[in-house]
Scaffold this motif. Structure first.
Motif, mmCIF file in Angstrom:
data_model
loop_
_atom_site.group_PDB
_atom_site.id
_atom_site.type_symbol
_atom_site.label_atom_id
_atom_site.label_comp_id
_atom_site.label_asym_id
_atom_site.label_seq_id
_atom_site.Cartn_x
_atom_site.Cartn_y
_atom_site.Cartn_z
ATOM 1 N N UNK A 1 8.293 2.557 63.197
ATOM 2 C CA UNK A 1 7.082 1.737 62.846
ATOM 3 C C UNK A 1 6.379 0.966 64.019
ATOM 4 N N UNK A 2 7.264 0.449 64.785
ATOM 5 C CA UNK A 2 6.645 -0.384 65.877
ATOM 6 C C UNK A 2 5.573 0.425 66.881
ATOM 7 N N UNK A 3 6.048 1.865 67.074
ATOM 8 C CA UNK A 3 4.927 2.439 67.494
ATOM 9 C C UNK A 3 3.582 2.666 66.911
ATOM 10 N N UNK A 4 3.857 2.741 65.662
ATOM 11 C CA UNK A 4 2.672 3.004 64.772
ATOM 12 C C UNK A 4 1.813 1.657 64.856
ATOM 13 N N UNK A 5 2.499 0.453 64.860
ATOM 14 C CA UNK A 5 1.761 -0.742 64.912
ATOM 15 C C UNK A 5 0.926 -1.099 66.303
ATOM 16 N N UNK A 6 1.747 -0.408 67.313
ATOM 17 C CA UNK A 6 1.237 -0.628 68.689
ATOM 18 C C UNK A 6 0.193 0.523 68.716
ATOM 19 N N UNK A 7 0.274 1.533 68.122
ATOM 20 C CA UNK A 7 -1.031 2.368 68.326
ATOM 21 C C UNK A 7 -2.145 1.947 67.574
ATOM 22 N N UNK A 8 -1.929 1.399 66.445
ATOM 23 C CA UNK A 8 -3.031 1.062 65.583
ATOM 24 C C UNK A 8 -3.773 -0.300 66.248
ATOM 25 N N UNK A 9 -2.811 -1.195 66.757
ATOM 26 C CA UNK A 9 -3.717 -2.363 67.482
ATOM 27 C C UNK A 9 -4.137 -1.971 68.704
ATOM 28 N N UNK A 10 -3.715 -0.817 69.552
ATOM 29 C CA UNK A 10 -4.432 -0.307 70.609
ATOM 30 C C UNK A 10 -5.772 0.366 70.375
ATOM 31 N N UNK A 11 -5.786 1.148 69.137
ATOM 32 C CA UNK A 11 -6.940 1.607 68.641
ATOM 33 C C UNK A 11 -8.233 1.010 68.434
ATOM 34 N N UNK A 12 -7.618 -0.201 67.664
ATOM 35 C CA UNK A 12 -8.642 -1.262 67.333
ATOM 36 C C UNK A 12 -9.132 -2.021 68.569
ATOM 37 N N UNK A 13 -8.348 -2.364 69.361
ATOM 38 C CA UNK A 13 -8.953 -3.128 70.500
ATOM 39 C C UNK A 13 -9.735 -2.146 71.358
ATOM 40 N N UNK A 14 -9.481 -0.756 71.543
ATOM 41 C CA UNK A 14 -10.449 0.244 72.148
ATOM 42 C C UNK A 14 -11.576 0.593 71.168
ATOM 43 N N UNK A 15 -11.498 0.127 70.015
ATOM 44 C CA UNK A 15 -12.650 0.431 68.926
ATOM 45 C C UNK A 15 -12.952 2.055 68.717
ATOM 46 N N UNK A 16 -11.653 2.593 68.818
ATOM 47 C CA UNK A 16 -11.733 4.111 68.843
ATOM 48 C C UNK A 16 -10.718 4.536 67.621
ATOM 49 N N UNK A 17 -10.488 3.774 66.557
ATOM 50 C CA UNK A 17 -9.576 4.022 65.443
ATOM 51 C C UNK A 17 -10.361 5.228 64.721
ATOM 52 N N UNK A 18 -11.557 5.134 64.489
ATOM 53 C CA UNK A 18 -12.367 6.029 63.867
ATOM 54 C C UNK A 18 -12.399 7.415 64.509
ATOM 55 N N UNK A 19 -12.421 7.409 65.789
ATOM 56 C CA UNK A 19 -12.630 8.410 66.667
ATOM 57 C C UNK A 19 -11.005 9.189 66.608
ATOM 58 N N UNK A 20 -10.214 8.446 66.770
ATOM 59 C CA UNK A 20 -8.819 9.167 66.705
ATOM 60 C C UNK A 20 -8.459 9.833 65.491
ATOM 61 N N UNK A 21 -8.926 8.791 64.346
ATOM 62 C CA UNK A 21 -8.455 9.658 62.988
ATOM 63 C C UNK A 21 -9.307 10.800 62.731
ATOM 64 N N UNK A 22 -10.730 10.938 63.292
ATOM 65 C CA UNK A 22 -11.596 12.067 63.248
ATOM 66 C C UNK A 22 -10.731 13.161 63.709
ATOM 67 N N UNK A 23 -10.230 13.074 65.018
ATOM 68 C CA UNK A 23 -9.459 14.174 65.630
ATOM 69 C C UNK A 23 -8.299 14.601 65.005
ATOM 70 N N UNK A 24 -7.568 13.777 64.280
ATOM 71 C CA UNK A 24 -6.437 14.070 63.495
ATOM 72 C C UNK A 24 -7.100 15.040 62.217
ATOM 73 N N UNK A 25 -7.970 14.384 61.436
ATOM 74 C CA UNK A 25 -8.476 15.137 60.605
ATOM 75 C C UNK A 25 -9.129 16.464 60.826
ATOM 76 N N UNK A 26 -9.738 16.863 62.084
ATOM 77 C CA UNK A 26 -10.236 17.863 62.671
ATOM 78 C C UNK A 26 -9.167 18.952 62.717
ATOM 79 N N UNK A 27 -7.961 18.405 63.122
ATOM 80 C CA UNK A 27 -6.874 19.313 63.329
ATOM 81 C C UNK A 27 -5.649 19.098 62.259
#
Length: 123
Positions: A1-27
């Motif tokens: 769970x901690x890794x998921x929280x860290x990933x989510x926080x990093x994605x928000x700070x990098x302003x790439x959360x939507x991009x990362x989820x788009x890649x997941x949805x594409x694959x």
């Protein structure tokens, strides 16, 4: 769970959360099928709509700590009820029509919080 929280926080700070989820949805056939039920939102066509909504988070500058040791622990909850007036304390001079208007309620809450802020700043 901690890794998921860290990933989510990093994605928000990098302003790439939507991009990362788009890649997941594409694959999703390779990456998500084994983790989600067949009728899950992440595997449906509506997931693209959610990704579009997440793009709006890019306007927010996030500065979150990812080095915390307690990322695996549940996070505390901030109780805002102390700062919000209940609906039955809305001024009695408002008409019944205005009390039903959600925008009026939001503006009343905003004014109340600003009033509390001014009072605290004066102390």
């Amino acid at each position: 769970m901690g890794r998921a929280r860290a990933w989510l926080r990093l994605a928000l700070m990098q302003k790439k959360l939507a991009d990362y989820l788009k890649v997941l949805i594409d694959h999703k056939d390779e990456a998500l099928v084994e983790y989600f039920e067949p009728d899950a939102l992440m595997l449906s066509d509506e997931a693209i709509v959610i990704i579009g909504l997440l793009v709006g988070l890019n306007v927010i500058d996030c500065n979150l700590c990812v080095k915390e040791e307690d990322l695996d622990c549940p996070q505390g909850v901030i109780d805002f009820s102390l700062y919000l007036r209940s609906s039955n304390t809305i001024s009695s001079d408002s008409s019944n029509e205005e009390q039903g208007d959600p925008m009026t309620t939001v503006l009343d809450q905003k004014n109340y919080i600003e009033e509390l802020n001014r009072h605290l700043n004066q102390k």
